[in-house]
Enzyme design. Structure first.
Site, mmCIF file in Angstrom:
data_model
loop_
_atom_site.group_PDB
_atom_site.id
_atom_site.type_symbol
_atom_site.label_atom_id
_atom_site.label_comp_id
_atom_site.label_asym_id
_atom_site.label_seq_id
_atom_site.Cartn_x
_atom_site.Cartn_y
_atom_site.Cartn_z
ATOM 1 N N GLU A 119 0.841 -1.216 0.000
ATOM 2 C CA GLU A 119 0.000 0.000 0.000
ATOM 3 C C GLU A 119 0.871 1.259 0.000
ATOM 4 O O GLU A 119 0.554 2.238 -0.668
ATOM 5 C CB GLU A 119 -0.933 -0.037 1.219
ATOM 6 C CG GLU A 119 -1.976 -1.141 1.068
ATOM 7 C CD GLU A 119 -2.856 -1.312 2.288
ATOM 8 O OE1 GLU A 119 -2.305 -1.570 3.379
ATOM 9 O OE2 GLU A 119 -4.080 -1.176 2.147
ATOM 10 N N GLU A 133 -4.082 -9.362 3.619
ATOM 11 C CA GLU A 133 -4.805 -9.065 4.867
ATOM 12 C C GLU A 133 -5.967 -10.020 5.123
ATOM 13 O O GLU A 133 -6.247 -10.367 6.272
ATOM 14 C CB GLU A 133 -5.326 -7.621 4.836
ATOM 15 C CG GLU A 133 -4.275 -6.550 5.063
ATOM 16 C CD GLU A 133 -3.529 -6.118 3.811
ATOM 17 O OE1 GLU A 133 -3.579 -6.843 2.794
ATOM 18 O OE2 GLU A 133 -2.897 -5.044 3.843
HETATM 19 C C1 3H9 Z 1 -1.493 -4.939 7.057
HETATM 20 O O1 3H9 Z 1 -0.512 -4.644 6.422
HETATM 21 C C2 3H9 Z 1 -2.637 -4.013 7.263
HETATM 22 C C3 3H9 Z 1 -2.575 -2.843 6.339
HETATM 23 O O2 3H9 Z 1 -3.556 -2.968 5.359
HETATM 24 C C4 3H9 Z 1 -2.643 -1.515 7.050
HETATM 25 C C5 3H9 Z 1 -3.869 -1.275 7.857
HETATM 26 C C6 3H9 Z 1 -4.037 0.100 8.393
HETATM 27 N N1 3H9 Z 1 3.960 -8.113 11.659
HETATM 28 O O3 3H9 Z 1 7.086 -15.750 8.499
HETATM 29 P P1 3H9 Z 1 8.486 -15.641 8.974
HETATM 30 C C7 3H9 Z 1 7.486 -11.824 11.946
HETATM 31 S S1 3H9 Z 1 -1.638 -6.447 7.795
HETATM 32 C C8 3H9 Z 1 4.640 -8.570 12.730
HETATM 33 O O4 3H9 Z 1 9.016 -16.705 9.852
HETATM 34 P P2 3H9 Z 1 9.376 -15.856 6.247
HETATM 35 C C9 3H9 Z 1 7.101 -13.282 12.193
HETATM 36 O O5 3H9 Z 1 6.170 -13.382 13.239
HETATM 37 C C10 3H9 Z 1 -0.125 -7.255 7.449
HETATM 38 N N2 3H9 Z 1 5.529 -9.582 12.652
HETATM 39 O O6 3H9 Z 1 9.505 -15.393 7.758
HETATM 40 C C11 3H9 Z 1 8.448 -13.877 12.540
HETATM 41 O O7 3H9 Z 1 8.728 -13.535 13.870
HETATM 42 P P3 3H9 Z 1 9.520 -14.523 14.842
HETATM 43 C C12 3H9 Z 1 -0.042 -7.759 6.070
HETATM 44 C C13 3H9 Z 1 5.735 -10.134 11.449
HETATM 45 O O8 3H9 Z 1 10.588 -15.353 5.561
HETATM 46 C C14 3H9 Z 1 9.415 -13.104 11.644
HETATM 47 O O9 3H9 Z 1 8.727 -11.893 11.279
HETATM 48 N N3 3H9 Z 1 1.152 -8.560 5.896
HETATM 49 C C15 3H9 Z 1 5.060 -9.704 10.313
HETATM 50 O O10 3H9 Z 1 9.034 -17.311 6.182
HETATM 51 C C16 3H9 Z 1 9.769 -13.827 10.374
HETATM 52 O O11 3H9 Z 1 8.576 -14.231 9.717
HETATM 53 C C17 3H9 Z 1 1.151 -9.868 6.126
HETATM 54 O O12 3H9 Z 1 0.144 -10.467 6.443
HETATM 55 C C18 3H9 Z 1 4.136 -8.641 10.443
HETATM 56 N N4 3H9 Z 1 3.464 -8.153 9.401
HETATM 57 O O13 3H9 Z 1 8.105 -15.102 5.664
HETATM 58 C C19 3H9 Z 1 2.477 -10.569 5.951
HETATM 59 N N5 3H9 Z 1 5.466 -10.453 9.258
HETATM 60 O O14 3H9 Z 1 10.892 -14.666 14.236
HETATM 61 C C20 3H9 Z 1 2.728 -11.497 7.080
HETATM 62 C C21 3H9 Z 1 6.367 -11.316 9.741
HETATM 63 O O15 3H9 Z 1 9.491 -13.838 16.152
HETATM 64 N N6 3H9 Z 1 4.035 -12.107 7.005
HETATM 65 N N7 3H9 Z 1 6.539 -11.122 11.058
HETATM 66 O O16 3H9 Z 1 8.751 -15.815 14.833
HETATM 67 C C22 3H9 Z 1 4.320 -13.127 6.173
HETATM 68 O O17 3H9 Z 1 3.510 -13.563 5.375
HETATM 69 C C23 3H9 Z 1 5.695 -13.720 6.263
HETATM 70 O O18 3H9 Z 1 6.198 -13.441 7.539
HETATM 71 C C24 3H9 Z 1 6.682 -13.198 5.197
HETATM 72 C C25 3H9 Z 1 8.110 -13.718 5.533
HETATM 73 C C26 3H9 Z 1 6.233 -13.746 3.834
HETATM 74 C C27 3H9 Z 1 6.738 -11.715 5.179
#
Ligand code: 3H9
Length: 702
Positions: free
Chosen positions: A108, A128
Site C-alpha cells: 500500500e 490481509e
Molecule cells: C497490514 O498490512 C494491514 C494494512 O492494510 C494496514 C492497515 C491500516 N507483523 O514468516 P516468517 C514476523 S496487515 C509482525 O518466519 P518468512 C514473524 O512473526 C499485514 N511480525 O519469515 C516472525 O517472527 P519470529 C499484512 C511479522 O521469511 C518473523 O517476522 N502482511 C510480520 O518465512 C519472520 O517471519 C502480512 O500479512 C508482520 N506483518 O516469511 C504478511 N510479518 O521470528 C505477514 C512477519 O518472532 N508475514 N513477522 O517468529 C508473512 O507472510 C511472512 O512473515 C513473510 C516472511 C512472507 C513476510
C-alpha cells in the site's frame, strides 16, 4: 541525515533515500510510519534533493503493518495524515524500490509512491484477508485503479503473493530489474531519470469502473471458502467502493470496513494461527547453536500410498528422490499411482503437463538397498507394523553411511523401540505425514528419547523444505495429533448410540466450518482402517471403550466409499454421501441391544461433546510433556484435520468458551458417562486458577 532508529534518510547526490530498518521483515512497527513521514518532510524541504527512493534494509521491502499491534488499541495516524497521504502529497517523486516482500501496508505504501520498481524475485500482495482484515492503507482503493476491479478482487480476496514479473504485466510495477542488478543503485538511477517529471503520476487520480455483476459474482465465488467469515465480503465491498465513490470517500469507506474487522473473532483467531505457525518451529529445549543438516539425497522406502505421496512432496519442491519397494511389481504400481495422481492435477488444471514431466523425472525408482547407500536421509513408509519396519531399519542401518538420518513415517508405533534396532538411535526420528502426503501440510516430527538435537532440527527443517508445517510431538501412543483427536472419533460414534445420526453430526461440524463432516471423512478414508486400530487397542486394554456400531458396519462389509456403503450410501461413480435408512436401522438395533436411552441433541451439545473430549486429552498430552505448547496442538488440528482456520485451532477455540465452562461441562459428563470423561489434572488446575489453555505451562518435553 535523520536519526530515527528505524527509518533513516540518506543522500546519493541529488537523490534522497528513505531507508527502513525494522528487522526481521520491516513490518510497519512503532515509529516506522512516523519515520517515513519525517524523512519525506525533510527531503521535500531540502532543495538539493530532486527525487526520492523508498527502500528497505535487510531481506524485505516492507512486510506490512505490525500484526502484533492489531486488536491492542494500537495508536494509528488519522486518515489524511498517514504515510500514504504523505507520499501522495510529496512534491518530489518517490520511487518504491522493492525486494523480498511488499505485502499489505508495504504494497500500500508502494502504491502511494509515484513509481515502483523491483528485483525479479520480489513478491507483492495484499494478504490481509488471511488474517481476517482488509487492506486498510488504501490498497482496496489504489490497486483496482491500476489493475481493474476483477484482478484487484482476485488478489485481495485470495491474498496471494504475486511475483514481480507478473506484477509488471499487471501494471503494478513500472520496471523489473534484470537478474543480479543492484536494487539501490538502479533505484537511484531510475529516480534521477524521472526527477522533474510533471505532473507526478498519482494512482489516486486514476478512475476505475466495473462490469455489472462483478461484485455479486465474486460474493458467490468466495461463498464456500468464506463460510462464517466477514473479511472476504468486506474486501469485496471496499473494492466496490473504489468503483462507485470518489477516492477520499472510498478511503473513508475502507477505514469503516477495516474498523469492523480489526477486533473481530475471526481476525483474532487468524492472527493466533499466524503466530502459532511460527512458534511451532521453535524447539526451546534444544541448544541454541544446533543447526539442521542440509540434505541433498533423500530416499523413500515403500511405494504405497504414503511412500508415493512423500516422494511426490520431495519432487514437488525440486528434490531428486529415490524410491524403493520390496518387489518390482510393487514399485511399478507405486510409480503408476504417482503418475496418475499427477495426471489428475494436470486434468484439473492445477499443474502444467511440462511441470508434471519435470516432477516425475525427479522420482527415481530403484531396485535395491545398495542403490540408496549414498542417501543422506531416508524416510521409511512401509506397512504400519513393528515386525515389518524393524528389519528394514536394521538393513538401512547397515547400508547407510555414518551420519545419514533414518526417519519413519509412522502414525502409531513406538519410535524408541524402532530406533533401538539400529546402532545409530541418535539419528532416528519419526516423521508422521498425513494423507495424502503430497497435499496435507502437517508433518508431525516424533521425538524418540535418544534422538540428537541435530536429528530433530533436521527432521523439522526437512518438513519445511518440502512445504510442510513441522510440529514436534512426544513418543506417546498416537503421538500428539492423532492422540488428541482420538476421543473426538470415539465420541462421534457414541453419540449415535444415544440417538444422533451421522448426517446430523456431519451437518453440525460442517456448519462449524469443517470442509467435510467426520463421518463423510471416515467413508473416504475407509472404515476398515480404524477397525484394525480398535481391535489392537481393545486387546491391549480391557477398559477400552468399544464402538459396536462402527464394528457392525465393518462386519457388514460397509467400508465406506470403496464399497459404495459406509456411514452413508453412495451411487456408483458418485462420491456424494447419501443418508442411508439401513444405517439408521443398524444404529437403532445396536442401541436397543445396548439398552441406551434415546434422546435428541442440540447442535451445541454435539459440537461440545466432540471437541471437549479432545481438549481434555490435549491437556493430558501437555501435562505429560508430550508437546511444547497448546498452540502447537492448534497448528496440528489446522493442518492435519481441517479444523477451520478462522476458529484458530482446538485450544484457541476452547479458550473462547472459557476454561471454567469447559471444565464444568466435562466434570458433569464425568458424572453422567463415567471414566472416559474424567477431567485431566491440567484441566482442573487451569480451571481453578482461571488460566487460559493457551497459557498452560506444559511439563518439560519428554
Ligand atoms: C497490514 O498490512 C494491514 C494494512 O492494510 C494496514 C492497515 C491500516 N507483523 O514468516 P516468517 C514476523 S496487515 C509482525 O518466519 P518468512 C514473524 O512473526 C499485514 N511480525 O519469515 C516472525 O517472527 P519470529 C499484512 C511479522 O521469511 C518473523 O517476522 N502482511 C510480520 O518465512 C519472520 O517471519 C502480512 O500479512 C508482520 N506483518 O516469511 C504478511 N510479518 O521470528 C505477514 C512477519 O518472532 N508475514 N513477522 O517468529 C508473512 O507472510 C511472512 O512473515 C513473510 C516472511 C512472507 C513476510
Amino acid at each position: 541525515m535523520s536519526d530515527s532508529p528505524v527509518v533513516r534518510l540518506e543522500k546519493d547526490g541529488d537523490i534522497g533515500l528513505i531507508i527502513i530498518n525494522y528487522p526481521p521483515v520491516n513490518a510497519l512497527g512503532p515509529g516506522v510510519s512516523e519515520g517515513i513521514i519525517e524523512s519525506l518532510n525533510t527531503a521535500n524541504a531540502d532543495p538539493s534533493i530532486k527525487a526520492l527512493v523508498l527502500i528497505g534494509d535487510g531481506r524485505s521491502f516492507i512486510a506490512g503493518a505490525d500484526i502484533r499491534g492489531f486488536g491492542t488499541g494500537r495508536k494509528h495516524l488519522p486518515l489524511g495524515q498517514r504515510t500514504y497521504d504523505a507520499l501522495d502529497a510529496s512534491s518530489k517523486p518517490v520511487v518504491a524500490a522493492i525486494h523480498g516482500f511488499a505485502l499489505g501496508g508495504g504494497l500500500e505504501n508502494a502504491l502511494a509512491c509515484h513509481y515502483r520498481i523491483a528485483v525479479p524475485s520480489a513478491k507483492l500482495g495484499l494478504p490481509e484477508v488471511l488474517i481476517g482484515i482488509l487492506p486498510g492503507g488504501g490498497g482496496t482503493q489504489r490497486l483496482p485503479r491500476i489493475v481493474g476491479a476483477q484482478t484487484a478482487l482476485d488478489m485481495i480476496t485470495s491474498g496471494r503473493h504475486v511475483p514481480a514479473p507478473e506484477a509488471a504485466l499487471l501494471g503494478i510495477l513500472d520496471e523489473v530489474l534484470p537478474e543480479g542488478a543492484d536494487l539501490r543503485q538502479s533505484a537511484v538511477a531510475f529516480a534521477r531519470k524521472i526527477a522533474g517529471v510533471t505532473p507526478l503520476p498519482r494512482v489516486r487520480d486514476k478512475t476505475v469502473t466495473a462490469e455489472p455483476g462483478v461484485f455479486e459474482a465474486m460474493r458467490k465465488s468466495v461463498a464456500r471458502k468464506a463460510r462464517n467469515q466477514k473479511a472476504p465480503y468486506h474486501c469485496i465491498a471496499a473494492v466496490e467502493a473504489a468503483c462507485n465513490l470518489p477516492f477520499d470517500e472510498g478511503i473513508r469507506r475502507e477505514a469503516e470496513l477495516f474498523a469492523e474487522l480489526e477486533s473481530s473473532d475471526e481476525a483474532k483467531a487468524l492472527r493466533h494461527a499466524f503466530f502459532a505457525e511460527r512458534e511451532v518451529a521453535k524447539l526451546p529445549d534444544l541448544p541454541r547453536n544446533v543447526v539442521a543438516h542440509e540434505f541433498t539425497a533423500p530416499a523413500v522406502i515403500g511405494a504405497g500410498t504414503m511412500g508415493g505421496g512423500i516422494a511426490m512432496a520431495f519432487a514437488d519442491f525440486g528434490f531428486d528422490v529415490k524410491i524403493l519397494d520390496a518387489t518390482p511389481e510393487a514399485l511399478d504400481r507405486g510409480m503408476e499411482r504417482i503418475r496418475s495422481n499427477y495426471a489428475t492435477s494436470v486434468k484439473r488444471g492445477s499443474l502444467g503437463a511440462d511441470e508434471m514431466q519435470r516432477r516425475l523425472a525427479r522420482i527415481h525408482p530403484v531396485g535395491g538397498y545398495t542403490d540408496i547407500a549414498d542417501s543422506d536421509v531416508v524416510i521409511e513408509a512401509v506397512f504400519e507394523r513393528m515386525d515389518v519396519k524393524k528389519p528394514i531399519f536394521e538393513k538401512l542401518d547397515d547400508i547407510l553411511k555414518p551420519g545419514a538420518f533414518l526417519f519413519s513415517n509412522t502414525s502409531a508405533l513406538d519410535m524408541d523401540e524402532l530406533a533401538s534396532v539400529t546402532k545409530r538411535p541418535e539419528y532416528v526420528a519419526g516423521t508422521h505425514f498425513f494423507s495424502p502426503a503430497n497435499v496435507m501440510k502437517l508433518l508431525e516430527v516424533v521425538r524418540p528419547s535418544k534422538a540428537s538435537p541435530e536429528t530433530l532440527m533436521t527432521a523439522m527443517a526437512l518438513g519445511r523444505r518440502i512445504g510442510k508445517i513441522s510440529a514436534m510431538a512426544g513418543n506417546t501412543d498416537g503421538f500428539v495429533a492423532n492422540r488428541s483427536r482420538a476421543p473426538f472419533n470415539s465420541e462421534m460414534v457414541i453419540l449415535l448410540e444415544e440417538g444422533c445420526l451421522p448426517e446430523q453430526v456431519d451437518r453440525v461440524m460442517v456448519d462449524f466450518g469443517y470442509p467435510m463432516g467426520p463421518f463423510a471423512v471416515g467413508d473416504l478414508a475407509g472404515l476398515d482402517i480404524g477397525a484394525e486400530g480398535r481391535r489392537r487397542r481393545a486387546l491391549a486394554n480391557p477398559n477400552y471403550r468399544k464402538l459396536p456400531i462402527a464394528d457392525k458396519l465393518v462386519e457388514l462389509g460397509r467400508y465406506g466409499q470403496k464399497t459404495n456403503a459406509g456411514w452413508y450410501r453412495y451411487d456408483k461413480g458418485d462420491r456424494t454421501p447419501r443418508p442411508d435408512p439401513e444405517v439408521a436401522a443398524i444404529i437403532a438395533s445396536v442401541a436397543a441391544e445396548l439398552g441406551v436411552p434415546q434422546r435428541s441433541f442440540t447442535d451445541t451439545e454435539i459440537l461440545h461433546r466432540l471437541l471437549f473430549a479432545s481438549v481434555n486429552e490435549a491437556c493430558r498430552i501437555l501435562e505429560e510433556g508430550k508437546a511444547y505448547r497448546a498452540s502447537d496442538i492448534d497448528v496440528m488440528w489446522l493442518h492435519g484435520f481441517g479444523f477451520p482456520r478462522y476458529r484458530g485451532g482446538l485450544m484457541f477455540w476452547a479458550d473462547g468458551i472459557g476454561v471454567k465452562n469447559v471444565h464444568a461441562q466435562i466434570a458433569a459428563w464425568h458424572q453422567r458417562y463415567g471414566e472416559r470423561w474424567a477431567p485431566s489434572l491440567l484441566l482442573r488446575t487451569l480451571s481453578e486458577t482461571g488460566t487460559p489453555f493457551l497459557e498452560a505451562k506444559p511439563a518439560p518435553f519428554v
